[in-house]
Design an enzyme around this catalytic site. Structure first.
Site, PDB file in Angstrom:
ATOM      1  N   ARG A 169     -10.755   4.228  -1.196  1.00  0.00           N
ATOM      2  CA  ARG A 169     -10.356   3.309  -0.124  1.00  0.00           C
ATOM      3  C   ARG A 169     -10.758   3.946   1.209  1.00  0.00           C
ATOM      4  NH1 ARG A 169      -5.776   2.319  -3.841  1.00  0.00           N
ATOM      5  NH2 ARG A 169      -5.429   0.078  -3.995  1.00  0.00           N
ATOM      6  N   ARG A 197     -15.488   1.986  -1.292  1.00  0.00           N
ATOM      7  CA  ARG A 197     -15.314   0.625  -0.788  1.00  0.00           C
ATOM      8  C   ARG A 197     -15.430   0.654   0.729  1.00  0.00           C
ATOM      9  NH1 ARG A 197      -9.649  -2.296  -1.776  1.00  0.00           N
ATOM     10  NH2 ARG A 197      -8.872  -0.840  -0.220  1.00  0.00           N
ATOM     11  N   GLU A 207     -11.075 -10.041  -5.755  1.00  0.00           N
ATOM     12  CA  GLU A 207      -9.644  -9.982  -5.440  1.00  0.00           C
ATOM     13  C   GLU A 207      -9.157 -11.272  -4.794  1.00  0.00           C
ATOM     14  OE1 GLU A 207      -8.877  -6.716  -2.756  1.00  0.00           O
ATOM     15  OE2 GLU A 207     -10.750  -7.028  -1.701  1.00  0.00           O
ATOM     16  N   ASN A 233      -4.247  -6.389  -7.192  1.00  0.00           N
ATOM     17  CA  ASN A 233      -3.120  -6.473  -6.248  1.00  0.00           C
ATOM     18  C   ASN A 233      -3.277  -7.700  -5.362  1.00  0.00           C
ATOM     19  OD1 ASN A 233      -2.700  -3.933  -7.329  1.00  0.00           O
ATOM     20  ND2 ASN A 233      -3.698  -2.890  -5.633  1.00  0.00           N
ATOM     21  N   ASP A 234      -4.457  -7.820  -4.773  1.00  0.00           N
ATOM     22  CA  ASP A 234      -4.685  -8.988  -3.922  1.00  0.00           C
ATOM     23  C   ASP A 234      -4.928 -10.233  -4.757  1.00  0.00           C
ATOM     24  OD1 ASP A 234      -4.351  -8.297  -1.207  1.00  0.00           O
ATOM     25  OD2 ASP A 234      -6.117  -7.019  -1.345  1.00  0.00           O
ATOM     26  N   ARG A 284       2.260  -9.758  -0.830  1.00  0.00           N
ATOM     27  CA  ARG A 284       2.547  -8.495  -1.516  1.00  0.00           C
ATOM     28  C   ARG A 284       3.445  -7.578  -0.708  1.00  0.00           C
ATOM     29  NH1 ARG A 284      -3.463  -5.658  -1.667  1.00  0.00           N
ATOM     30  NH2 ARG A 284      -2.377  -3.734  -2.124  1.00  0.00           N
ATOM     31  N   HIS A 326       0.824  -1.214   0.000  1.00  0.00           N
ATOM     32  CA  HIS A 326       0.000   0.000   0.000  1.00  0.00           C
ATOM     33  C   HIS A 326       0.855   1.260   0.000  1.00  0.00           C
ATOM     34  CE1 HIS A 326      -3.396  -2.667   0.852  1.00  0.00           C
ATOM     35  NE2 HIS A 326      -4.015  -1.770   0.128  1.00  0.00           N
ATOM     36  N   CYS A 341      -9.654  -2.121 -10.590  1.00  0.00           N
ATOM     37  CA  CYS A 341      -9.164  -1.009  -9.766  1.00  0.00           C
ATOM     38  C   CYS A 341      -7.804  -1.304  -9.151  1.00  0.00           C
ATOM     39  CB  CYS A 341     -10.175  -0.624  -8.691  1.00  0.00           C
ATOM     40  SG  CYS A 341     -10.433  -1.919  -7.475  1.00  0.00           S
TER      41      CYS A 341
END
Ligand code: PEP
Ligand code: MG
Length: 582
Positions: free
Chosen positions: A289, A325, A423, A446-447, A457, A183, A494
């Site tokens: 987020r 989200r 995700e 990403n996830d 990650r 992040h 996203c």
């Protein structure tokens, strides 16, 4: 001149002095010590020092804010708190140990109180604990970032360290550790700071030295030679000119040469990003987020505080569509006041919607705030880390309960769309049945990459194995898009992959409806989209994979959110396709 290599995260040139950002090491000695009186004396002098600091702060701020610091100073006089710490020290524990245990127990007690005011005091106690530890460990927190603009060099940064940085003093960022999907890397991209990670060899004695961070070449030059200063200053000027040229794409449609239109939305973290959305001409927000509203707050934000933040974004960006989200806390995004506890495998642990479904009151506070804010714009609510259909159904049930409550209270609400993040491989593989529950999907690549490839990650050691173009991930993306479309559920991306220019054509070919990227990537991405021509794929098979021309797009689908909808504002187009072509 010294040259240190790293891995680039954000391209760019930063020129200025280095500031070594050193986080305090708060490894607490768990062993018993013999000098009990000495520890009590250290504790007492730290307590007096923190009290003085708090009183000094009270003198520097407005009358209203001064109350906070005066209250902090008073808390440090609390007999129960002092006695509980002294008890630990009389058993032979160090002052640091006593502070950690005593203050955390007090914070926990506050956090479990019914009354919201007292619950909020929990964060004050944690703040004081940190200040006490700062003094006991001899940390000068004021000087962490320095006072002049600099290239910050840190061991690593957590998301909460990063959000606390003074952006006006940051020219670029270099970390010795870090991973490109963390992040912190995402925050760096969204701020467009030239950034390098895994610059292992840079040493603390570079502090204060003049340097050039050249992330194009994945390196930082310390005390560079004149020819490099000239060359890279020119490159920096070129970058600025290119950025200025991109401005010409503002107001232009995000459409391929053959007429395929895609929505280019922005990823944001809160109201402070409204300006970036507007400046970069994003057509909406594909990922707000919301956990950053929580990370930026010292206490669990109240319904009203959240409502204010969401309303500001919706109002500020209306009539653009904004997907918020729900809180995706946990894993690397930890918050003291949430008391989440330590886990062996936090990325596979208690995070995101799992916390929300287990802490219903916490979840309802956010949903009520979102629903109230929906009266002020065009809102989509998105649930993260979904793996099963029942989770979506339970989220919708709770959302419904909130709607009924607000209706009974006479509160205004707007129409909303409901979506989920895809995700996890579980969600991607069950996309057909999940699509029946929601209006949209947003692929969190990403996830999805982390969980599909079993690549943490956050891990600096796995950079070599972390293939963001792994065929398994790309296949799940493509199949999710196809599954969504079978059920008239629109599909966006996203995750960071959405901004990867080498994949733009593939994503468009697969029929992606929306790409949500950091605001700075909107205009470059629009440039890419406008250069794509999908007509070559249309001739390859009798039934083209790409969507037809805009006029032939599917019917506006029925919004799948349950129960009687609140009033729909007349000008609000229905559903995603309505907004796209309406
Ligand atoms: C993702 O996982 O791709 C995503 C967009 O969410 P986050 O990066 O916040 O986990
Ligand atoms: Mg995610």
């Amino acid at each position: 001149m010294q040259t240190f290599k790293g891995i680039k995260i954000v391209n760019g040139i930063a020129i200025g002095k280095i500031k070594i950002y050193k986080l305090p090491d708060y490894t607490i000695n768990e062993e018993l010590v013999s000098d009990i009186a000495g520890e009590i004396e250290r504790f007492e002098s730290a307590r007096v020092k923190v009290q003085e600091q708090q009183n000094a702060l009270a003198g520097k701020v407005s009358k209203e804010e001064a109350g906070i610091f005066e209250a902090h100073a008073m808390m440090l006089d609390d007999d129960d708190l002092i006695d509980s710490c002294k008890e630990y020290m009389s058993e032979g524990h160090t002052a640091e140990y006593a502070v950690r245990e005593g203050f955390e127990a007090a914070a926990k007690m506050f956090s479990e109180m019914e009354d919201e005011y007292f619950r909020a005091r929990s964060a004050d106690v944690i703040d004081l604990k940190n200040s006490m530890l700062d003094v006991l460990f001899g940390t000068d927190t004021e000087s962490l970032q320095g006072k002049e603009p600099s290239i910050l060099v840190a061991e690593d940064m957590t998301p909460s360290d990063t959000v606390k940085l003074d952006k006006s003093l940051l020219l670029g960022l270099v970390t010795r550790q870090g991973s490109s999907n963390s992040h912190t890397a995402i925050l760096a991209r969204s701020m467009n700071w030239p950034t390098l990670i895994q610059c292992h060899d840079i040493t603390d004695d570079c502090d204060g030295k003049f340097a050039i961070l050249d992330s194009y070449n994945s390196c930082i030059y310390v005390e560079p030679e004149q020819y490099l200063i000239d060359e890279l200053s020119a490159k920096q000027a070129e970058d600025r000119a290119r950025e200025a040229k991109l401005q010409e794409l503002k107001g232009k449609p995000s459409v391929t040469k053959d007429g395929y239109k895609v929505k280019l939305y922005a990823n944001i973290g809160g109201p402070k990003d409204i300006q970036a959305v507007l400046e970069n001409d994003a057509e909406g927000v594909g990922l707000f987020r919301s956990e950053f509203v929580y990370l930026n707050s010292k206490t669990d934000p109240t319904e009203d505080e959240q409502f204010a933040a969401y309303k500001k974004v919706l109002e500020g960006l209306a009539p653009r569509f904004v997907i918020i989200r729900t809180c995706d806390i946990g894993a690397d995004k930890t918050i003291d006041y949430m008391h989440l506890g330590k886990e062996e495998n936090p990325a596979l642990g208690f995070r995101a919607v799992r916390i929300c479904l287990n802490r219903r009151d916490f979840f309802k506070r956010q949903l009520r705030a979102l629903l109230r804010a929906s009266a002020f714009g065009n809102l989509g609510i998105m649930f993260p880390m979904i793996i099963s259909r029942w989770e979506v159904q339970e989220c919708k049930e709770i959302l419904n309960e909130c709607k009924q409550e607000l209706k009974a209270e006479g509160k205004a609400m707007g129409e909303i769309e409901i979506g989920i993040m895809i995700e996890t491989p579980a969600a991607a593989l069950c996309a057909d049945e999940l699509a029946e529950e929601v209006d949209f999907f947003s692929l969190g690549t990403n996830d999805l990459t982390q969980y599909t490839c079993a690549i943490d990650r956050q891990s600096a050691n796995l950079e070599r194995f972390a293939d963001t173009h792994h065929p398994a991930v790309l296949r799940l993306i493509r199949e999710t898009i196809e599954a969504g479309h079978r059920h008239n559920t629109w599909v966006g991306i996203c995750g960071e992959l959405g901004a990867d220019p080498t994949l733009t054509e593939e994503f468009l070919k697969w029929g992606v409806d929306e790409l949500s990227v950091n605001p700075k990537s909107i205009l470059p991405l629009r440039g890419n989209v406008r250069n794509v021509d999908l007509s070559k794929y249309k001739t390859e098979s009798p039934k083209p994979e790409v969507k037809a021309e805009p006029e032939a797009k599917p019917e506006v689908k029925e919004v799948k959110s349950e129960e009687a909808k609140p009033e729909v504002k007349a000008e609000k187009p229905k559903g995603f396709f309505g907004r796209l072509f309406g």
